[in-house]
Each structure stands twice: as structure tokens, then as C-alpha cells.
Scaffold this motif. Structure first.
Motif, mmCIF file in Angstrom:
data_model
loop_
_atom_site.group_PDB
_atom_site.id
_atom_site.type_symbol
_atom_site.label_atom_id
_atom_site.label_comp_id
_atom_site.label_asym_id
_atom_site.label_seq_id
_atom_site.Cartn_x
_atom_site.Cartn_y
_atom_site.Cartn_z
ATOM 1 N N LEU A 89 0.334 3.915 1.510
ATOM 2 C CA LEU A 89 0.472 4.427 2.957
ATOM 3 C C LEU A 89 -0.019 3.061 3.831
ATOM 4 O O LEU A 89 0.717 2.617 4.321
ATOM 5 C CB LEU A 89 -0.371 5.600 3.096
ATOM 6 N N ALA A 90 -1.297 2.846 3.715
ATOM 7 C CA ALA A 90 -1.690 1.744 4.563
ATOM 8 C C ALA A 90 -3.006 1.508 4.271
ATOM 9 O O ALA A 90 -3.840 2.205 3.628
ATOM 10 C CB ALA A 90 -2.065 2.208 5.935
ATOM 11 N N VAL B 129 -2.168 8.034 9.540
ATOM 12 C CA VAL B 129 -0.963 7.636 9.769
ATOM 13 C C VAL B 129 0.087 8.561 9.451
ATOM 14 O O VAL B 129 -0.087 9.126 8.527
ATOM 15 C CB VAL B 129 -0.744 6.325 8.923
ATOM 16 N N ASP B 130 1.034 8.967 10.394
ATOM 17 C CA ASP B 130 2.197 9.885 9.825
ATOM 18 C C ASP B 130 3.371 8.998 9.278
ATOM 19 O O ASP B 130 3.710 8.026 9.597
ATOM 20 C CB ASP B 130 2.570 9.951 11.419
ATOM 21 N N PRO B 131 3.538 9.554 7.917
ATOM 22 C CA PRO B 131 4.213 8.767 7.029
ATOM 23 C C PRO B 131 5.706 8.844 7.725
ATOM 24 O O PRO B 131 6.571 8.215 7.069
ATOM 25 C CB PRO B 131 4.118 9.591 5.710
ATOM 26 N N TYR C 233 0.918 -1.289 -0.185
ATOM 27 C CA TYR C 233 -0.022 0.030 0.025
ATOM 28 C C TYR C 233 0.854 1.178 0.072
ATOM 29 O O TYR C 233 2.010 1.413 0.437
ATOM 30 C CB TYR C 233 -0.875 -0.141 1.336
ATOM 31 N N GLN D 116 6.404 0.863 13.133
ATOM 32 C CA GLN D 116 5.152 0.112 12.651
ATOM 33 C C GLN D 116 4.156 0.061 13.777
ATOM 34 O O GLN D 116 2.920 0.122 13.348
ATOM 35 C CB GLN D 116 5.596 -1.272 12.096
ATOM 36 N N HIS E 236 6.982 7.570 10.255
ATOM 37 C CA HIS E 236 7.752 6.278 10.678
ATOM 38 C C HIS E 236 7.919 5.382 9.683
ATOM 39 O O HIS E 236 8.879 4.626 9.816
ATOM 40 C CB HIS E 236 6.416 5.681 11.522
ATOM 41 N N GLY E 237 7.249 5.406 8.470
ATOM 42 C CA GLY E 237 7.508 4.494 7.394
ATOM 43 C C GLY E 237 8.729 5.029 6.707
ATOM 44 O O GLY E 237 9.638 4.165 6.188
ATOM 45 N N GLN E 238 9.023 6.109 6.510
ATOM 46 C CA GLN E 238 10.215 6.988 5.734
ATOM 47 C C GLN E 238 11.479 6.449 6.943
ATOM 48 O O GLN E 238 12.590 6.143 6.282
ATOM 49 C CB GLN E 238 10.188 8.451 5.940
ATOM 50 N N LYS F 19 12.099 2.752 6.708
ATOM 51 C CA LYS F 19 12.695 2.437 5.292
ATOM 52 C C LYS F 19 14.277 2.978 5.291
ATOM 53 O O LYS F 19 15.044 1.865 4.751
ATOM 54 C CB LYS F 19 11.791 3.175 4.100
ATOM 55 N N ASN G 5 2.071 3.094 13.545
ATOM 56 C CA ASN G 5 0.974 3.010 12.557
ATOM 57 C C ASN G 5 -0.059 2.093 12.452
ATOM 58 O O ASN G 5 -1.298 2.537 12.347
ATOM 59 C CB ASN G 5 1.718 2.742 11.153
#
Length: 401
Positions: free
Chosen positions: A71-72, A216-218, A69, A203, A220-222, A225, A206
Motif C-alpha cells: 500500500l505505502a 491511504v484510500d486504496p 509496497y 497519487q 486511488h491506486g486501483q 493502475k 495518497n
């Protein structure tokens, strides 16, 4: 009997460590491949769901459709698969092995008195500090520079410089074998730290936000990654550092810290080849072959540079004074019996009788004269003259009578 059970403990712990490491590295490599192999979905339903990329694959007789996804998803399923115990188990078993093999026997395996003549407690404390300090500096670099313009490049350069410094310092302070392992363990600790302190907590935040219906705050994914990418480039250098203790010609080299850095550089370049290769197959990146060639050239030049000088010609050895076996026995008694005598037989090797010396003559020559890894870290203070004496004895036929 105690050493017998310790050997079993070491074997079983090492086995579990390798198993968990395979699971962790395999999962890491798979998801890096997956991330770099995603194609834009063509199915309108997938696009409407927020799928940013997908991969179709066939494996084991079945077809798979992996989707990521952007984002989610709008709603999470009840069951989510998490990948973190592989990392934690690998670190825990690795640290246990490091403790059992190096910290528990610091005087033998960690300390080389020709480099730093310190007490075991001090050496252990400094070795553990390598883990903590490297993580703190690495994490600080990522937090300070990671989100700036050209942040990935800045972070990469600063981390590389710090690894060079840490590698040099470890090889100045510790026995070569321990230094190589310490550098690898230092980087592996950082890999697990990334999972424990950043990837999994991000994670979890999220997931919690999604379950509570919050956006969701992006970031955290950045962050996750970024740390995951670092981990994938650390992997091959860490694997070499872990294997290096079986190959003494690497860590006993005069410039062993340069050897370690060059081989880690070659490993990182080869890893880059595989990372880019997945995007190249989809037309999203240039040909990755130059990265593989860089890695191969670096490793090849390192091999040529490390080539040992030729041994003395047999004629020259024959011209040297004859060596009486009693003189060889005297050296073995002073330098080797404490670990390979009647009382203790490390690795089930004894050299306290003529028959046993004859049976192990080739190994004695290889370990004492050629590679010079025995006595371990020269704990018993064997001299170069004594090594040369054993060398002449072996080249003259290794007679024991």
C-alpha cells in the motif's frame, strides 16, 4: 523564406516530440515490466516494512533492488520521483505539431472534398471534438463500469467498440492521412488525460494522506493502475498511427479504416505478449506466445489482403495511344504548379520545366499514379483520366521532348 523557417520549426518540434515520447513510453514500459516481474520479498525486514514485491536487477555494471509496497511505506522520504512531465510534454508537442501541420493547413491536409466538402473552421472544430468526445466517453465508461464485477472486461469491450466507431467515422469525414493521425492523437490525448486527471491526482492524495498521518484510500491506486494498464495497450496502436503518414498505401486504401483497426489490433496483441511474458518468466502466467502469433498473423493477413493489383503489362501500355509531353505539361500546370512551380516549391520540388519533370519523373509516377497521394487530398481535382495519361507517359519512357 517563411516556409524555410516553418520547416525548421516543424523539424525541431517533431524532434522534441519524439524525445519526450521515448521518455514517456520508455518509463511506461519499464514500470509495466517491473509490476509484472515482482517477486515476494524473502527478507523479513522488507516484509515488516510492508513491501509487497521486489525485483533484483543488474544494469550498467550496478545492482538494483526495486521494491513496491503493498500500500505505502509508514513514512515517506523527503524526495519522491514523479513521472508526469514526460506525458504532458509529449501531448503538448504532439498537439502543437497537429496544429501546425493539419489544423493550420486544414484545406490542404485535413479536408478531402470527395469525402466531406466543408469549410476549414468546421473541419477543425470537428477534429478537436474527436479529442474531447472520445475522452468523455472513455472516462465515463471507466467510471460507470470499471469497479463492477468483470469490470475490466466490460470496459475493454466497450472501449474497443467505441474505437472502431471513431476510426470508421474519422475515415469517412477526413482525408485518410489526417484520419489516421486523428485517431492516434485521440487515443494519445486519452493517455495523457489518464495521467493528468486520475493517475497523478490520485497519487497526490495518497502522498498528502501519508504526510498528514491519515490512512491511504486504496481506490486511488486501483484507479491509477487501471488507467495505466489502458495506456500500455494504447501505446503501439498510437505509435503506428503516428508513423502511418509516411506510408500512403495504408491510409489511401479503399477500406483504410479497417486497415488501421487491424494494424492497431495486431499491435495491441503484440503488446499483450510482452506484458504477459514478464509474469510467465516467474511462473505466474501461461505462455504468452499465442498473443505474439495472433499479432503476427493479423499483420500478415492484412499485408496479403492489401496487396495491390498488378499494373498493366508493358505490352498493354505500349498498345495505348502515345502521350505527348505537352499534354502531360498541361496536367502538371493545372494540378501541380500551385505547390511545385516557380512561386512555391513544397519539399523543394519543382515540375514547371522539362528538365525538372525528367528529374522527378519516377516520383511523379509513384505519387500521382501508383499511390495517388498527390495532389494532396486531390485539392486541385485531378481526374483518373489525367492520372492514367501520366502513367502511360511514364511507362512509355517519360520523354520530355
Amino acid at each position: 523564406m517563411e516556409s524555410y523557417y516553418l520547416d525548421w520549426a516543424n523539424l525541431l518540434l517533431r524532434w522534441v516530440h519524439v524525445i519526450t515520447a521515448i521518455a514517456w513510453i520508455g518509463a511506461s514500459f519499464y514500470f509495466v515490466m517491473l509490476d509484472n516481474s515482482l517477486e515476494k520479498p524473502q527478507d523479513p525486514e522488507s516484509i515488516d516494512k510492508g513491501v509487497g514485491g521486489e525485483q533484483w536487477a543488474v544494469h550498467g555494471g550496478g545492482f538494483y533492488n526495486m521494491q513496491k509496497y503493498a500500500l505505502a511505506p509508514k513514512k515517506l522520504p523527503d524526495h519522491l520521483h514523479w513521472s508526469y512531465w514526460e506525458s504532458y510534454s509529449t501531448w503538448l508537442t504532439g498537439f502543437a505539431l497537429f496544429t501546425m501541420s493539419y489544423l493550420w493547413n486544414a484545406s490542404t491536409y485535413l479536408i478531402d472534398k470527395s469525402k466531406m466538402d466543408w469549410q476549414p473552421g468546421a473541419a477543425i472544430g470537428v477534429a478537436l471534438a474527436f479529442f474531447v468526445v472520445f475522452w468523455m466517453v472513455y472516462d465515463g465508461i471507466c467510471q460507470i463500469f470499471g469497479r463492477r464485477k468483470n469490470g475490466d472486461t466490460i470496459v475493454g469491450v466497450l472501449i474497443a467498440v467505441f474505437i472502431v466507431f471513431a476510426t470508421w467515422l474519422a475515415c469517412q469525414w477526413f482525408a485518410g492521412r489526417a484520419a489516421f493521425l486523428l485517431v492516434g492523437a485521440m487515443m494519445a490525448t486519452t493517455m495523457s488525460g489518464n495521467v493528468f486527471f486520475w493517475i497523478i491526482p490520485g497519487q497526490r492524495k495518497n502522498v498528502q494522506a501519508l504526510r498528514e498521518g491519515r490512512p491511504v484510500d486504496p481506490v486511488h491506486g486501483q484507479r491509477g493502475k487501471q488507467r495505466s494498464v489502458h495506456n500500455t495497450y494504447f501505446t503501439l496502436p498510437v505509435l503506428f498511427a503516428m508513423l502511418s503518414n509516411h506510408y500512403s498505401f495504408t491510409y489511401t486504401h479503399k477500406y483504410n479504416w479497417i486497415v488501421l483497426l487491424l494494424i492497431m489490433l495486431g499491435g495491441a496483441a503484440i503488446r499483450q505478449f510482452f506484458v504477459v511474458r514478464h509474469r510467465f518468466k516467474l511462473g505466474n502466467a501461461g505462455n504468452p506466445l499465442p498473443y505474439a502469433l495472433i499479432g503476427i498473423v493479423v499483420l500478415g493477413l492484412t499485408i496479403v489482403w492489401m496487396k495491390p493489383e498488378p499494373m498493366a503489362a508493358p505490352a498493354a501500355a505500349a498498345a495505348a495511344p502515345a502521350v505527348a509531353f505537352k499534354d502531360v505539361q498541361k496536367v502538371l500546370e493545372q494540378r501541380c504548379f500551385m505547390c511545385h512551380g516557380a512561386a512555391v516549391q513544397m519539399k523543394n520540388v519543382r515540375v514547371d520545366t522539362p528538365d525538372q519533370v525528367a528529374a522527378h519523373a519516377q516520383a511523379i509516377y509513384q505519387q500521382v499514379v501508383v499511390t495517388k497521394i498527390m495532389p494532396m487530398n486531390n485539392a486541385t481535382g485531378i481526374t483518373e483520366e489525367e492520372r492514367a495519361l501520366i502513367g502511360r507517359w511514364f511507362q512509355a519512357g517519360a520523354k520530355t521532348n
